[in-house]
Design an enzyme around this catalytic site. Sequence first.
Site, PDB file in Angstrom:
ATOM      1  N   ARG A  62      -4.016   5.378   0.102  1.00 14.82           N
ATOM      2  CA  ARG A  62      -4.497   5.370  -1.282  1.00 14.82           C
ATOM      3  C   ARG A  62      -3.441   4.728  -2.199  1.00 14.82           C
ATOM      4  O   ARG A  62      -3.612   3.618  -2.672  1.00 14.82           O
ATOM      5  CB  ARG A  62      -4.854   6.806  -1.718  1.00 14.82           C
ATOM      6  CG  ARG A  62      -5.658   6.887  -3.008  1.00 14.82           C
ATOM      7  CD  ARG A  62      -4.842   6.767  -4.279  1.00 14.82           C
ATOM      8  NE  ARG A  62      -3.742   7.730  -4.366  1.00 14.82           N
ATOM      9  CZ  ARG A  62      -2.815   7.667  -5.308  1.00 14.82           C
ATOM     10  NH1 ARG A  62      -2.828   6.711  -6.226  1.00 14.82           N
ATOM     11  NH2 ARG A  62      -1.809   8.533  -5.319  1.00 14.82           N
ATOM     12  N   ASP A  63      -2.313   5.391  -2.399  1.00 14.40           N
ATOM     13  CA  ASP A  63      -1.317   4.877  -3.356  1.00 14.40           C
ATOM     14  C   ASP A  63      -0.742   3.554  -2.858  1.00 14.40           C
ATOM     15  O   ASP A  63      -0.441   2.658  -3.646  1.00 14.40           O
ATOM     16  CB  ASP A  63      -0.197   5.902  -3.544  1.00 14.40           C
ATOM     17  CG  ASP A  63       0.471   5.802  -4.902  1.00 14.40           C
ATOM     18  OD1 ASP A  63       0.119   4.892  -5.667  1.00 14.40           O
ATOM     19  OD2 ASP A  63       1.341   6.639  -5.202  1.00 14.40           O
ATOM     20  N   HIS A 121       6.631  13.484  -5.772  1.00 22.92           N
ATOM     21  CA  HIS A 121       6.014  12.183  -5.465  1.00 22.92           C
ATOM     22  C   HIS A 121       6.918  11.106  -6.079  1.00 22.92           C
ATOM     23  O   HIS A 121       6.861  10.847  -7.274  1.00 22.92           O
ATOM     24  CB  HIS A 121       4.615  12.203  -6.095  1.00 22.92           C
ATOM     25  CG  HIS A 121       3.817  10.962  -5.960  1.00 22.92           C
ATOM     26  ND1 HIS A 121       2.673  10.899  -5.184  1.00 22.92           N
ATOM     27  CD2 HIS A 121       3.930   9.729  -6.525  1.00 22.92           C
ATOM     28  CE1 HIS A 121       2.138   9.694  -5.276  1.00 22.92           C
ATOM     29  NE2 HIS A 121       2.882   8.964  -6.085  1.00 22.92           N
ATOM     30  N   HIS A 150       8.531   7.276  -6.339  1.00 23.50           N
ATOM     31  CA  HIS A 150       8.499   5.834  -6.070  1.00 23.50           C
ATOM     32  C   HIS A 150       9.949   5.365  -5.984  1.00 23.50           C
ATOM     33  O   HIS A 150      10.828   5.927  -6.629  1.00 23.50           O
ATOM     34  CB  HIS A 150       7.703   5.116  -7.167  1.00 23.50           C
ATOM     35  CG  HIS A 150       6.222   5.339  -7.030  1.00 23.50           C
ATOM     36  ND1 HIS A 150       5.378   4.400  -6.489  1.00 23.50           N
ATOM     37  CD2 HIS A 150       5.447   6.401  -7.330  1.00 23.50           C
ATOM     38  CE1 HIS A 150       4.142   4.877  -6.460  1.00 23.50           C
ATOM     39  NE2 HIS A 150       4.148   6.093  -6.972  1.00 23.50           N
ATOM     40  N   CYS A 159       1.613   1.353  -8.871  1.00 25.54           N
ATOM     41  CA  CYS A 159       0.458   1.715  -9.679  1.00 25.54           C
ATOM     42  C   CYS A 159       0.174   0.562 -10.613  1.00 25.54           C
ATOM     43  O   CYS A 159       1.080   0.072 -11.295  1.00 25.54           O
ATOM     44  CB  CYS A 159       0.743   2.992 -10.470  1.00 25.54           C
ATOM     45  SG  CYS A 159      -0.643   3.463 -11.518  1.00 25.54           S
ATOM     46  N   ASN A 207       6.040   3.668  -2.851  1.00 23.54           N
ATOM     47  CA  ASN A 207       6.396   5.074  -2.679  1.00 23.54           C
ATOM     48  C   ASN A 207       7.536   5.131  -1.672  1.00 23.54           C
ATOM     49  O   ASN A 207       7.731   4.208  -0.887  1.00 23.54           O
ATOM     50  CB  ASN A 207       5.227   5.852  -2.078  1.00 23.54           C
ATOM     51  CG  ASN A 207       4.057   5.957  -3.013  1.00 23.54           C
ATOM     52  OD1 ASN A 207       3.317   5.007  -3.177  1.00 23.54           O
ATOM     53  ND2 ASN A 207       3.896   7.099  -3.635  1.00 23.54           N
TER      54      ASN A 207
HETATM   55  P1  HMG Z   1     -14.157   5.301 -18.358  1.00 23.54           P
HETATM   56  O1  HMG Z   1     -14.351   3.858 -18.596  1.00 23.54           O
HETATM   57  O2  HMG Z   1     -13.653   6.137 -19.466  1.00 23.54           O
HETATM   58  O3  HMG Z   1     -15.424   6.038 -17.753  1.00 23.54           O
HETATM   59  O4  HMG Z   1     -13.183   5.437 -17.117  1.00 23.54           O
HETATM   60  P2  HMG Z   1     -16.932   5.930 -18.030  1.00 23.54           P
HETATM   61  O5  HMG Z   1     -17.476   7.254 -17.617  1.00 23.54           O
HETATM   62  O6  HMG Z   1     -17.205   5.404 -19.405  1.00 23.54           O
HETATM   63  O7  HMG Z   1     -17.414   4.828 -16.949  1.00 23.54           O
HETATM   64  C1  HMG Z   1     -17.090   3.446 -17.005  1.00 23.54           C
HETATM   65  C2  HMG Z   1     -17.624   2.778 -15.759  1.00 23.54           C
HETATM   66  O8  HMG Z   1     -16.956   3.297 -14.603  1.00 23.54           O
HETATM   67  C3  HMG Z   1     -19.114   3.035 -15.518  1.00 23.54           C
HETATM   68  O9  HMG Z   1     -19.628   1.885 -14.834  1.00 23.54           O
HETATM   69  C4  HMG Z   1     -19.107   4.225 -14.595  1.00 23.54           C
HETATM   70  O10 HMG Z   1     -20.267   4.294 -13.810  1.00 23.54           O
HETATM   71  C5  HMG Z   1     -17.904   3.918 -13.731  1.00 23.54           C
HETATM   72  P3  HMG Z   1     -20.496   0.759 -15.578  1.00 23.54           P
HETATM   73  O11 HMG Z   1     -21.648   1.527 -16.145  1.00 23.54           O
HETATM   74  O12 HMG Z   1     -19.585   0.185 -16.629  1.00 23.54           O
HETATM   75  O13 HMG Z   1     -20.839  -0.190 -14.494  1.00 23.54           O
HETATM   76  N1  HMG Z   1     -17.308   5.148 -13.209  1.00 23.54           N
HETATM   77  C6  HMG Z   1     -17.034   5.338 -11.913  1.00 23.54           C
HETATM   78  N2  HMG Z   1     -17.200   4.574 -10.838  1.00 23.54           N
HETATM   79  C7  HMG Z   1     -16.805   5.083  -9.655  1.00 23.54           C
HETATM   80  N3  HMG Z   1     -16.232   6.285  -9.525  1.00 23.54           N
HETATM   81  C8  HMG Z   1     -16.048   7.076 -10.572  1.00 23.54           C
HETATM   82  C9  HMG Z   1     -16.454   6.611 -11.834  1.00 23.54           C
HETATM   83  N4  HMG Z   1     -16.400   7.136 -13.066  1.00 23.54           N
HETATM   84  C10 HMG Z   1     -16.927   6.235 -13.889  1.00 23.54           C
HETATM   85  N5  HMG Z   1     -15.462   8.273 -10.433  1.00 23.54           N
HETATM   86  C11 HMG Z   1     -12.221   6.560 -15.232  1.00 23.54           C
HETATM   87  C12 HMG Z   1     -12.653   6.659 -16.691  1.00 23.54           C
HETATM   88  C13 HMG Z   1     -11.344   7.749 -14.948  1.00 23.54           C
HETATM   89  C14 HMG Z   1     -13.431   6.588 -14.339  1.00 23.54           C
HETATM   90  C15 HMG Z   1     -11.467   5.221 -15.023  1.00 23.54           C
HETATM   91  O14 HMG Z   1     -10.512   5.046 -16.007  1.00 23.54           O
HETATM   92  C16 HMG Z   1     -10.838   5.146 -13.660  1.00 23.54           C
HETATM   93  O15 HMG Z   1     -11.523   5.026 -12.667  1.00 23.54           O
HETATM   94  N6  HMG Z   1      -9.497   5.200 -13.585  1.00 23.54           N
HETATM   95  C17 HMG Z   1      -8.838   5.233 -12.295  1.00 23.54           C
HETATM   96  C18 HMG Z   1      -7.438   4.852 -12.411  1.00 23.54           C
HETATM   97  C19 HMG Z   1      -6.749   4.953 -11.084  1.00 23.54           C
HETATM   98  O16 HMG Z   1      -7.346   5.143 -10.034  1.00 23.54           O
HETATM   99  N7  HMG Z   1      -5.411   4.782 -11.146  1.00 23.54           N
HETATM  100  C20 HMG Z   1      -4.588   4.818  -9.983  1.00 23.54           C
HETATM  101  C21 HMG Z   1      -4.408   6.173  -9.416  1.00 23.54           C
HETATM  102  S1  HMG Z   1      -3.274   7.196 -10.345  1.00 23.54           S
HETATM  103  C22 HMG Z   1      -1.725   6.848  -9.650  1.00 23.54           C
HETATM  104  O17 HMG Z   1      -1.591   5.922  -8.894  1.00 23.54           O
HETATM  105  C23 HMG Z   1      -0.563   7.766  -9.944  1.00 23.54           C
HETATM  106  C24 HMG Z   1      -0.242   8.717  -8.797  1.00 23.54           C
HETATM  107  O18 HMG Z   1       0.045   8.016  -7.612  1.00 23.54           O
HETATM  108  C25 HMG Z   1       0.957   9.600  -9.157  1.00 23.54           C
HETATM  109  C26 HMG Z   1       2.165   8.803  -9.679  1.00 23.54           C
HETATM  110  O19 HMG Z   1       2.693   7.944  -8.954  1.00 23.54           O
HETATM  111  O20 HMG Z   1       2.544   9.071 -10.823  1.00 23.54           O
HETATM  112  C27 HMG Z   1      -1.430   9.650  -8.504  1.00 23.54           C
HETATM  113 MG    MG Z   2       2.035   7.136  -7.066  1.00 26.73          MG
END
Ligand code: HMG
Ligand code: MG
Length: 294
Positions: A25-26, A216, A218, A249, A258
């Site tokens: 994933r990450d 966690h 990096h 990210c 990571n």
């Molecule tokens: P939004 O734009 O506020 O949500 O996004 P929305 O409800 O208005 O939906 C917008 C569009 O996304 C719509 O599609 C929804 O259907 C779709 P459209 O109608 O425009 O075609 N949608 C989805 N599609 C699939 N799965 C879903 C979903 N929800 C809505 N669950 C949202 C809000 C949270 C969905 C968006 O901002 C998002 O997906 N963000 C993900 C960001 C992400 O994955 N970042 C990386 C992971 S975090 C990380 O790496 C840090 C970590 O490793 C720890 C660290 O290192 O610190 C964990």
């Molecule tokens: Mg991370």
Amino acid sequence: MDSSHTQSIVSALPKSVKIVEVGPRDGLQNEKTVPLDVKVELINRLSQTGLRHIESGAFVSANKIPQMADSEQVFQYIQRAANVSYSALTPNIKGLEQAIQSQVDEVAVFSSVSESFCQRNINCSITESLNRFKPVIALAREHNIRVRGYLSCVIDCPYDGATNPKHVASLAKQMLDIGCYEISLGDTIGTGTPLRVATMLEAVLAQCPKESIAVHFHDTYGQAIANIYQALLMGISTIDSSVAGLGGCPYAKGASGNVATEEVVYLCHGLGIETGVNLEKIVEVGRALRKNLN
Ligand code: HMG
Ligand code: MG
């Protein structure tokens, strides 16, 4: 070094640790395009190394993270080992519903200690994110699915600068209170050093049991292993890592991979800490993955 010093180190360290493999994933969320069969093979091979927990995908917006758009197929095609928990990120109910469909063992919600990062990453404020997680956690409970919580930017934020350890502690506690069983503290951009990590963890452990906290790191500045050693000395026994040190990210420019799982296993075994992971096997998986991804 006298033997009493060595003894005090050994007695502070946990006897065993749980490694949460986040590479699929990450790690892969930061690679341009990784074919489905490479992902499936990676997870299958990781499942044979002794790892007990593999974060295998994310049910998030495909517009935001196209690399995770095939998570449903990943969960469909992997061969699940009986003693491995396969998890996925689920930022909202839509994501959780997909995870339930895909028979995911465990899910994770994710917020941040920094408002700017939270907005960029999941398009809402920190308070809104916690409110959004409550129904996710309630529905997950109905399906007997455990929910992990992530907090990003626990040391620094790429937009807001240094993070206040008291804010990390307060948010970690709030995420436990709403029903996460464990909080993974993310040094998202890898700027932490052992002293800052100690200060942050001291604040967190004043409010949260150490069994509920994971770290966690990096490795942007090569500090991850030193930071993990610091966390181990403070009794933390859950460590996130990524095979071959993949990762980053998209919302944290400059953040590199990571910490590598191989390095964490080597560190732990050298300290006499059990991981359950076979070092030779995980090194081999890392080698094959590097070859596959060039
Ligand atoms: P939004 O734009 O506020 O949500 O996004 P929305 O409800 O208005 O939906 C917008 C569009 O996304 C719509 O599609 C929804 O259907 C779709 P459209 O109608 O425009 O075609 N949608 C989805 N599609 C699939 N799965 C879903 C979903 N929800 C809505 N669950 C949202 C809000 C949270 C969905 C968006 O901002 C998002 O997906 N963000 C993900 C960001 C992400 O994955 N970042 C990386 C992971 S975090 C990380 O790496 C840090 C970590 O490793 C720890 C660290 O290192 O610190 C964990
Ligand atoms: Mg991370």
